[in-house]
Design an enzyme around this catalytic site. Sequence first.
Site: not given
Length: 373
Positions: A214, A242, A305
């Site tokens: 992230s 991600d 996610h």
Amino acid sequence: MSKLQLVSVLLLLGSSLAFDFAGFAKSTGDVAKVAGKTVKGVVEKVPEIFSPEQLLDFGKQSIAGVPLEALAATINKICSLAVSANATESDNSVNISALNYVLMTGSENVTVPLLDSDTLWSNPLFNDSSDTVILVTGWTSNINGSNRAIDTIFSAYQARGGHNFVVIDTSYFVDTLYTWSAFNTNELGEALAVGLQHLINFVPLEKIHLIGHSLGAHIVGRAGRHFQTLTNASIPRITGLDPANPCFNEGEALSGISRGDADFVDIIHSNAKVLGKRDPIGDVDFYPNGVVSVQPGCLDPSCSHARAWELYAETVHPGNENHLLAVKCNSILSLDTGACPGKAIPLGFACPRTAKGNYFLKTNDKFPFGKNL
């Protein structure tokens, strides 16, 4: 109201929208469950242009994914306005002296200041002959207490052995409003690069692998770029799990992780267009189950996610290196129809450093995710 004041209000609005993701996603998920039965009924009446499984998945992406993609696009616009107005000062400005390496072992965690790398290297729990994995996680992640991403990836490397596992504790600087957290990634990456510049005095550069999830993916990307400026050398491998989507737009100050940040950059996209980036940004980009915002077994963005680090961790376990094989392709539909006959390569731990392009694969909806068991 001045432009700067307006941007400040919009930043707060953007962060509030980000905080509302989870609640909105839950209600969207509830709607998706109800609508699923309707979609299934329609599928049975559609000619066999697509398989029932593909049509069901399309319905799920439309119901659960599209509204969240629109919300992410709104936050992106707010961030772009803030960047253009130079209103990106965070409430928690980065202080490099407050950043630490945390060496995780089976017996204890050892905390060492980022600028005191010799203390880390000389610790008897650190094996200077082993490869060193340095992990940076994302928004609201905190190493103090339970953290599934850190714990899961660490457990996988502990099972494999032969690795030092180090976490950069950035939680104080990415545990505030999302927009301010995002604006801290450049400074955090530069601070990490300074720490790495010290670390390579004791640890061979070729033994270092940076991993970020992230916002953490953008931090390690920035670290790789700044490390090149400081040392005229390049990190061998950076893995982005991600990479965060909101506030990171091509051509802007927060452009984020990209190919060229290391000798080899591999990316796993699992929540495209919502919390995660959609576009290919690495040397090799993996798209499990396609360019989708909703992964199998998920109905909310946080689940999708997280799937990137879950998939990566699965491949680290000994014997699982080839659980998740992907094929170079243009889309998941092309993969399903056999239009991508190229050689399959492993996603994750054993990804070959020569890989280039976009790769697609199908996964199971729960652990173990790999279909090549």
